[in-house]
Design a protein around this motif. Structure first.
Motif, PDB file in Angstrom:
ATOM      1  N   LEU A 125      27.027  -9.911  -4.365  1.00  0.00           N
ATOM      2  CA  LEU A 125      25.659 -10.277  -4.743  1.00  0.00           C
ATOM      3  C   LEU A 125      24.673  -9.590  -3.819  1.00  0.00           C
ATOM      4  CD1 LEU A 125      25.657 -14.179  -5.299  1.00  0.00           C
ATOM      5  CD2 LEU A 125      25.675 -12.391  -7.034  1.00  0.00           C
ATOM      6  N   LEU A 126      24.945  -9.702  -2.518  1.00  0.00           N
ATOM      7  CA  LEU A 126      24.042  -9.128  -1.522  1.00  0.00           C
ATOM      8  C   LEU A 126      24.070  -7.606  -1.579  1.00  0.00           C
ATOM      9  CD1 LEU A 126      24.879 -11.437   1.509  1.00  0.00           C
ATOM     10  CD2 LEU A 126      22.811 -11.473   0.099  1.00  0.00           C
ATOM     11  N   LYS A 127      25.279  -7.072  -1.641  1.00  0.00           N
ATOM     12  CA  LYS A 127      25.455  -5.619  -1.614  1.00  0.00           C
ATOM     13  C   LYS A 127      24.782  -4.962  -2.816  1.00  0.00           C
ATOM     14  CE  LYS A 127      27.083  -1.568  -0.717  1.00  0.00           C
ATOM     15  NZ  LYS A 127      26.222  -0.818   0.215  1.00  0.00           N
ATOM     16  N   LEU A 128      24.909  -5.603  -3.999  1.00  0.00           N
ATOM     17  CA  LEU A 128      24.427  -4.980  -5.237  1.00  0.00           C
ATOM     18  C   LEU A 128      23.048  -5.486  -5.652  1.00  0.00           C
ATOM     19  CD1 LEU A 128      27.792  -5.186  -7.254  1.00  0.00           C
ATOM     20  CD2 LEU A 128      26.947  -3.272  -5.899  1.00  0.00           C
ATOM     21  N   GLY A 129      22.502  -6.456  -4.914  1.00  0.00           N
ATOM     22  CA  GLY A 129      21.182  -6.977  -5.258  1.00  0.00           C
ATOM     23  C   GLY A 129      21.189  -7.793  -6.545  1.00  0.00           C
ATOM     24  N   VAL A 130      22.285  -8.522  -6.786  1.00  0.00           N
ATOM     25  CA  VAL A 130      22.390  -9.368  -7.983  1.00  0.00           C
ATOM     26  C   VAL A 130      21.994 -10.793  -7.596  1.00  0.00           C
ATOM     27  CG1 VAL A 130      24.028 -10.293  -9.674  1.00  0.00           C
ATOM     28  CG2 VAL A 130      24.177  -7.899  -8.982  1.00  0.00           C
ATOM     29  N   HIS A 131      21.268 -11.517  -8.464  1.00  0.00           N
ATOM     30  CA  HIS A 131      20.728 -12.807  -8.054  1.00  0.00           C
ATOM     31  C   HIS A 131      21.525 -14.001  -8.561  1.00  0.00           C
ATOM     32  CE1 HIS A 131      19.055 -11.869 -11.979  1.00  0.00           C
ATOM     33  NE2 HIS A 131      19.047 -13.184 -12.185  1.00  0.00           N
TER      34      HIS A 131
END
Ligand code: 2NL
Length: 348
Positions: free
Chosen positions: A319-325
């Motif tokens: 989530l953090l690495k790919l910017g997914v919320h």
């Protein structure tokens, strides 16, 4: 008799006109050429024919026989040809059409980031080992120093299988099993699926995946400095060399001392924003020095060996690495989402 033969020939040829069906052809063949057919009958009556006419009649019978056989062969061939033409006409292929595009697949974004993380560890000398998802109480809880009344052991916390088995709640079982059968020095990472009795939500899922890892050697060889060094190196390789890393003291039953690891917020770089709740930091890892009781449980003497261990949630880190919320996007398999992470895309 000649007259009769000419009538047989004329009738047969009439019936063997173009377009005669299989059944019609067969009827004529049996009636005229068959063993009890008209021509055979004529041959049988040959003795009624005056001697001087016999050769003539014989020749005529052979001639008619040959002619009808040839005619039948021609009709059958023509029919086969027509059938072939029909089927080619029905299944017509336009070989000049451009080929249909077959899209190429790619790895799921969580798989992509798992592989990136494992590659960082293997570059540092860690071995990757996978073990079973279905585990007994000892390898999931007992060996990890969970007290008998620990809340994580409750029926609610995971999925239990009749016969004392359960779905593992973390991949620590793999590390326990490796330590049981091998002696230090060891540096191992264990990726795999884990299960907990959680509702699917923005942050949690009943099935998720983890990477846990540990390093053990003779006492004094592996210290907390190595824990900090390895994890800092890992996080900077994953999130960028300018990423801030901090260790916060914490508690886990299987490590002492224990530390949670934070990275500087990827969105505001430490300034404070909604994502990091103004703190400037995001929690990313759990870690610690392996508890002496855990070492004893796998048959290691804690006065001889020491090591560190850590664990991280692969989806949460992705989530953090790919910017997914929203974690749920990883499980819905909606191509509008997944196609944003084709290899060479946002993950690389
Ligand atoms: C977390 C916490 C952690 C470990 C996992 C571990 C495994 C063995 C022995 C000791 Cl076999 N420790 N694993 C240690 C500390 C933290 O994970 O919050 N993970 C997401």
């Amino acid at each position: 008799m000649r007259q009769q033969l000419e009538e047989i020939r004329a009738r047969a040829l009439r019936e063997l006109a173009d377009g005669a069906t299989d059944a019609q052809i067969e009827t004529v063949r049996v009636r005229v050429l068959g063993r009890a057919g008209e021509l055979t009958e004529i041959m049988r009556r040959m003795r009624e024919v005056p001697n001087e006419e016999k050769p003539l009649i014989g020749r005529l019978v052979n001639e008619i026989k040959g002619e009808l056989e040839a005619r039948i062969e021609l009709l059958v061939a023509a029919q086969k040809h027509a059938a072939m033409e029909r089927s080619l006409g029905e299944a017509r292929i336009d070989v000049t059409l451009p080929g249909r595009h077959v899209p190429r697949g790619w790895l799921h974004p969580v798989t992509q980031s798992r592989e990136r993380m494992l590659a960082i560890f293997t570059a540092m000398g860690f071995e990757v080992i996978e073990t079973q998802d279905i585990e007994d109480d000892f390898h999931n809880f007992g060996a990890l120093n969970f007290p008998p009344d620990h809340p994580a052991r409750e029926m609610q916390d995971t999925f239990f299988i009749p016969g004392g088995l359960l779905l593992r709640t973390h991949t620590s079982n793999g590390q326990i099993r490796v330590m049981e059968r091998r002696k230090p020095p060891l540096a191992i990472v264990c990726p795999g699926n884990c299960y907990r009795h959680d509702e699917l939500s923005v942050r949690a899922s009943p099935m998720f995946s983890q990477i846990e890892g540990f390093m053990v050697d003779r006492i004094g060889v592996i210290t907390m400095a190595h824990l900090k060094g390895v994890l800092t190196e890992f996080l900077r390789a994953l999130f960028g060399t300018d990423t801030g890393v901090r260790f916060r003291s914490s508690f886990f039953p299987f490590t002492e001392p224990s530390a949670e690891v934070d990275i500087s917020c990827l969105l505001c770089h430490g300034a404070g924003c909604r994502v990091c709740k103004q703190s400037g930091w995001t929690e990313i890892l759990g870690s610690g020095m392996i508890h002496p009781n855990v070492l004893r449980a796998v048959g290691y003497d804690p006065s001889q060996y020491a090591g560190f261990a850590f664990g991280l949630g692969v989806e949460r880190t992705s989530l953090l690495k790919l910017g997914v919320h929203d974690l749920r996007l990883f499980f819905e398999n909606d191509l509008r989402f997944l196609s944003q992470f084709q290899s060479g895309g946002a993950a690389s």
